[in-house]
Design an enzyme around this catalytic site. Sequence first.
Site, PDB file in Angstrom:
ATOM      1  N   GLY A  74     -74.234  45.275 -68.386  1.00  0.00           N
ATOM      2  CA  GLY A  74     -72.785  45.425 -68.415  1.00  0.00           C
ATOM      3  C   GLY A  74     -72.169  44.512 -69.467  1.00  0.00           C
ATOM      4  O   GLY A  74     -72.763  43.510 -69.876  1.00  0.00           O
ATOM      5  N   GLY A 131     -77.582  45.623 -66.040  1.00  0.00           N
ATOM      6  CA  GLY A 131     -77.017  46.922 -65.700  1.00  0.00           C
ATOM      7  C   GLY A 131     -77.832  48.086 -66.220  1.00  0.00           C
ATOM      8  O   GLY A 131     -77.817  49.168 -65.641  1.00  0.00           O
ATOM      9  N   GLU A 154     -79.849  37.181 -65.349  1.00  0.00           N
ATOM     10  CA  GLU A 154     -78.506  36.843 -64.889  1.00  0.00           C
ATOM     11  C   GLU A 154     -78.323  35.368 -64.553  1.00  0.00           C
ATOM     12  O   GLU A 154     -77.233  34.809 -64.727  1.00  0.00           O
ATOM     13  CB  GLU A 154     -78.144  37.691 -63.668  1.00  0.00           C
ATOM     14  N   ASP A 162     -78.270  41.839 -59.566  1.00  0.00           N
ATOM     15  CA  ASP A 162     -77.662  42.737 -58.584  1.00  0.00           C
ATOM     16  C   ASP A 162     -78.066  44.166 -58.943  1.00  0.00           C
ATOM     17  O   ASP A 162     -79.243  44.435 -59.090  1.00  0.00           O
ATOM     18  CB  ASP A 162     -76.144  42.533 -58.517  1.00  0.00           C
TER      19      ASP A 162
END
Length: 362
Positions: A74, A131, A154, A162
């Site tokens: 992302g 992402g 991350e 996530d």
Amino acid sequence: MASHFLSNPEPNQVCPFEESSYARKIILNRPHKLNSLRYEMISQILRNLEVYEKDPIVKLLILKGQGKTFCAGGDVVGIVLSINEGHWSFGASFYKKQLTLDYLLATSTKPLMRLYIHIHVSLINGIVMGGGAGLSMNSMFRVVTENTVFAMPEGQIGLFPDVGASYFLSRLPGYFGEYLGLTGARLDGKEMLACGLATHFVLSKDLLLLENALSEVASSDASTISSVISGFSSKISLKKDSAYRRLETINKCFSRRTVEEILSMLENEVANGDNKWIIQAISSMKSASPTSLKIFLKLPDYSLRYLKRFEKGKQPKWEPSKLELVRDDFVNQYFEKVDDADWEYLQLPARSNLAKTWESKL
């Protein structure tokens, strides 16, 4: 809603959706930004996915990246800029839409075929991170090449894996998923195939031929599609210094219950020789956000927090700064109910085929 994302639109972030007789292609089109995901991209994919799922003619979806990479994740910088401008709710809206897309792709009633396109043969090309992994890892078929580079880094930016990572990492052999999530270690395509993150390894020179062959498949039968891909697949051999060859040591260290214990075990192993990968693992964990590491290890739930200031050229100043300063009650706050009248919890669409879907794709 004003935001950095919506006030700076980019045209054609997803290439015009290509169609063949039975296949549909979704092409991420921000090669200058490593195809990092923006709000508009996700929204466009969601709209088209809804149409495809209702179209009985469509048998296969092909998701790929334009240029030298698949997707680096992302657009975190854009989201942080938006939050710093006072639009925290936009970050929440972005992740709500992204996680919904990941869920719908993972539970699609049609087989999903992801191709990591690499026009140029380069060791630094073929990134699939964050992402990008959320878009691809839960599909039925995951094709990688000699150029693919996977990571979930991350923790280095104050986040934690996530986008479904607690699902697909926890299903890797032994404690290899814990190793990847805590260290942000990179894997090449061969290592991805060996550990199960990928289903097929195809040389980059054959990807276009494979894509063309898949476009002619008139069936959604998994064995038929697998047979087509296998016709282009190549055998692999792991490099001698691959971390996956050290799975026994990884299991020994990363099976510990706390981050502190894991680090202690790794430091004890350094004296046993063959320790380059261990030194890298220790270094990565010690440079990551201590809070991020502890949240990741507290499976299965994850939540959204930003813990690092993005200052170019400066080392991050984590708060708390050390693992021993991160109290359990502090970590537990990330898994508790949010006491905010404006907060909306993620509500995923109902899927009647959910149990069968999870069984068939992993």
